[in-house]
Design a protein around this motif. Sequence first.
Motif, PDB file in Angstrom:
ATOM      1  N   ALA A  68       0.829  -1.202   0.000  1.00  0.00           N
ATOM      2  CA  ALA A  68       0.000   0.000   0.000  1.00  0.00           C
ATOM      3  C   ALA A  68       0.864   1.253   0.000  1.00  0.00           C
ATOM      4  CB  ALA A  68      -0.932  -0.006   1.208  1.00  0.00           C
ATOM      5  N   ALA A  69       1.979   1.213   0.740  1.00  0.00           N
ATOM      6  CA  ALA A  69       2.889   2.363   0.763  1.00  0.00           C
ATOM      7  C   ALA A  69       3.549   2.560  -0.597  1.00  0.00           C
ATOM      8  CB  ALA A  69       3.946   2.163   1.842  1.00  0.00           C
ATOM      9  N   ALA A  70       3.876   1.447  -1.269  1.00  0.00           N
ATOM     10  CA  ALA A  70       4.510   1.551  -2.587  1.00  0.00           C
ATOM     11  C   ALA A  70       3.542   2.118  -3.621  1.00  0.00           C
ATOM     12  CB  ALA A  70       5.025   0.188  -3.031  1.00  0.00           C
ATOM     13  N   VAL A  71       2.265   1.723  -3.527  1.00  0.00           N
ATOM     14  CA  VAL A  71       1.269   2.210  -4.473  1.00  0.00           C
ATOM     15  C   VAL A  71       1.048   3.713  -4.301  1.00  0.00           C
ATOM     16  CG1 VAL A  71      -1.196   2.124  -5.030  1.00  0.00           C
ATOM     17  CG2 VAL A  71       0.094   0.012  -4.795  1.00  0.00           C
ATOM     18  N   SER A  72       1.048   4.162  -3.042  1.00  0.00           N
ATOM     19  CA  SER A  72       0.733   5.566  -2.781  1.00  0.00           C
ATOM     20  C   SER A  72       1.969   6.437  -2.610  1.00  0.00           C
ATOM     21  CB  SER A  72      -0.121   5.683  -1.508  1.00  0.00           C
ATOM     22  OG  SER A  72       0.555   5.136  -0.388  1.00  0.00           O
ATOM     23  N   GLY A  73       3.177   5.827  -2.565  1.00  0.00           N
ATOM     24  CA  GLY A  73       4.392   6.571  -2.284  1.00  0.00           C
ATOM     25  C   GLY A  73       5.325   6.699  -3.478  1.00  0.00           C
ATOM     26  N   VAL A  74       6.632   6.728  -3.193  1.00  0.00           N
ATOM     27  CA  VAL A  74       7.649   6.969  -4.214  1.00  0.00           C
ATOM     28  C   VAL A  74       8.308   5.644  -4.581  1.00  0.00           C
ATOM     29  CG1 VAL A  74       9.730   8.252  -4.810  1.00  0.00           C
ATOM     30  CG2 VAL A  74       8.087   9.230  -3.191  1.00  0.00           C
ATOM     31  N   SER A  75       8.171   5.233  -5.836  1.00  0.00           N
ATOM     32  CA  SER A  75       8.790   4.005  -6.334  1.00  0.00           C
ATOM     33  C   SER A  75       9.906   4.356  -7.317  1.00  0.00           C
ATOM     34  CB  SER A  75       7.748   3.120  -7.028  1.00  0.00           C
ATOM     35  OG  SER A  75       8.351   1.981  -7.596  1.00  0.00           O
ATOM     36  N   LEU A  76      11.028   3.649  -7.197  1.00  0.00           N
ATOM     37  CA  LEU A  76      12.208   3.961  -8.013  1.00  0.00           C
ATOM     38  C   LEU A  76      12.572   2.844  -8.984  1.00  0.00           C
ATOM     39  CD1 LEU A  76      14.444   5.408  -5.147  1.00  0.00           C
ATOM     40  CD2 LEU A  76      13.046   6.699  -6.759  1.00  0.00           C
ATOM     41  N   LYS A  77      11.744   1.821  -9.108  1.00  0.00           N
ATOM     42  CA  LYS A  77      12.125   0.630  -9.874  1.00  0.00           C
ATOM     43  C   LYS A  77      12.473   0.957 -11.314  1.00  0.00           C
ATOM     44  CE  LYS A  77      12.562  -3.924 -10.096  1.00  0.00           C
ATOM     45  NZ  LYS A  77      13.164  -4.087 -11.416  1.00  0.00           N
ATOM     46  N   THR A  78      11.764   1.901 -11.906  1.00  0.00           N
ATOM     47  CA  THR A  78      12.001   2.201 -13.323  1.00  0.00           C
ATOM     48  C   THR A  78      12.961   3.360 -13.538  1.00  0.00           C
ATOM     49  OG1 THR A  78      10.044   3.639 -13.373  1.00  0.00           O
ATOM     50  CG2 THR A  78       9.733   1.316 -13.977  1.00  0.00           C
TER      51      THR A  78
END
Length: 524
Positions: A68-78
Motif C-alpha cells: 500500500a505504501a509503494a502504491v501511494s508513495g515513491v517508487s524507483l524501480k524504473t
Amino acid sequence: MRPTLVTAASVRTGRGLAGDALLIEGDAVRALGSADQLRAPGVREVGFTGMTIIPGLRDAHFHPVTYAAAVSGVSLKTAPDFAAISDRLRDAAAGLDPGQPLVAVRLDDESLAEGRLPTRHDLDRMISDRPVLLHRYCGHIAIANTAACTAAGLSPATADPDGGSLDRDDGGTPNGVLRETAITLIAARLAGTDGTTPEQFVAAMHGLAGLGLTSLGAIVGCGDGPWATLGNELDMVLAAGPAVPIRLNVLVIASTLDQLEAAASSLENAGPRVRFLGLKAFTDGSLGGHTAAMHRPFHDRDTTGTLRLDPGWARRMVDGALRYSERIAVHAIGDRANSIALGVFEHAIAHGADPARLRIEHASVLGPDEIASFARTGVTASVQPAFLGSETEWLHKRLGPERMPYAYPFRTLWDAGVPLAGGSDCPVEPPHPLAGMALARDRAGINPSEGLPAEAAFRLFTSGAAAALAEPEPLQPGSPADFAVLDRDPVAATAAALRGIRVVETWVGGHRVPVPDDTVVWRG
C-alpha cells in the motif's frame, strides 16, 4: 439471502474441470456441476457467457502494508539513473513539510546506468535538507543520506549489528549503505514517518481483488525492523481490518514469543476477513543484495552472504509458536540458509510437529541435500515465480554456471512430492498471480526444464497456496464462495496467453468485490 447459481462456459478447480456452474448458499459453495442439474425454483442466476470460473487466487507471501505504501508513495524501480532518482525524490519532497523524512522504495541498482548502489554522498547531492532512506527493491538493503545517518547517530565507531552490516568508506565511516538488520538503525529513528492511511490500504486491497486475488499470506511487522518507517504495520491491519475486501491471513514478524502472542491476541477481532496465521522469521537476505546465505561464495563477490538466524533461538520460537499458530514461515534463499532452516524444522518434526504447518519462504537455491530434506520432511516450499522474471539479467552473475541449475528448482521439488505454494513477495515483485503462473511454466527462459506443467502452476496459486494459508481446499462444497471469473481457461491457455487473460469479476464470501475504475493496482 436466496441461493445463487453462477454459470459460465466452465468451472475449473485444483482437481480439474467441474462442470459449468456452482451453487452458492450463504457465503459458501453448496455444489458444483451442470447448470441444468443445479437449477431450481427460488435460485437466482448470474451468468458469465463464454467465461471460466476458477478458485479465488491466493498469494501465499505478500507484504500488504508495504505494498500500500509503494502504491501511494515513491517508487524507483524504473529509474534509469541517479538523475532520474534525484528528480523523483525532489518532486516528492516538494509536497512534504520542512525536515519531514522522505522514504522511497524499489530501487534497482542492476538497472541503473551507474551500475551500482548510490551512497549517502550521492543522496546528499540530491536532497540534504531532510533525512532520506531508499529501500532496494528486495527489501534487504537500504541507503540513507547524511541527514538520516546523523539522526541515527551513525559514526565510524558504530558496530555492525547481529545479522547485518554497514558499508564503509576507506576511513571506516559508514557510507549510507545498510544491509539486512542494519537498516533498522535508521528506520527505527524514522518510525511512523510514512503517511500511508487505512483508507489507502483498503483501496490497495480492492485493487488486488481486481487481479482475481481473494486471499493473502499477509506478512506484517510490529513496528521494528527495516520497515519501521511505516510504524507498526499490525496497527494498520487492525485499523483497516473491518473494511478489507479480501482475506488476510497474517504472518507476524516477531522477535519474541510474547510479541507474537500479543499480536495473535490483537488480531482476534480485527475484522471478518482478517485472522492470525502464525510466525514469520528470517534466515538470510537476498541474492540481488549478496546477502543470501550460501555454502560457497557468490560468483561475483567474495562473500557467502549474511546469516540472520540463530538455530537455538529459532527452535525455541518454532516450538513455542506452534502452540497457537496455524503456520510457521521461515525466509531462506541461499542453499546454506535453506539447510539451516530445514534443520530447525526437522527438529520440530522430530518433536511432534505436523510438517504441513511448516513453510520455507523462497527456497531459491537448493542443492541435492536440501531437496532431499524437503522431500523427506514434507515441509512446504513457498515459492515466487516472479523472481525469475526480474532476475534474468543478473542471476547468472551471482550464482555462476555451476549453481545455475539449482536456482528455483520447481519441477524437481514437484516431482519429489514436495508441497508447493505460490506467491509474489509483493512489493518486491508485481502482485499479478496469472503472470506468476506463466513464469512457473516458462521461467523467462531460466532453466526451462524446471518449468511446471500447466495444472501444477495453476495449483500453486489456488489449492497449493490455500493449504499453505491453512484455508479449506478452494471451490469445493462447504468451502467459502471465493472465486474469480476469467475470460479464458488459464490451464488450457499457453504461458504467453496467460499473461493477457482478463479478470472479469472477483467474489469473496458469495459477494462480488467492487474495484473502482480509478484504483491504482501497481506501480513499477
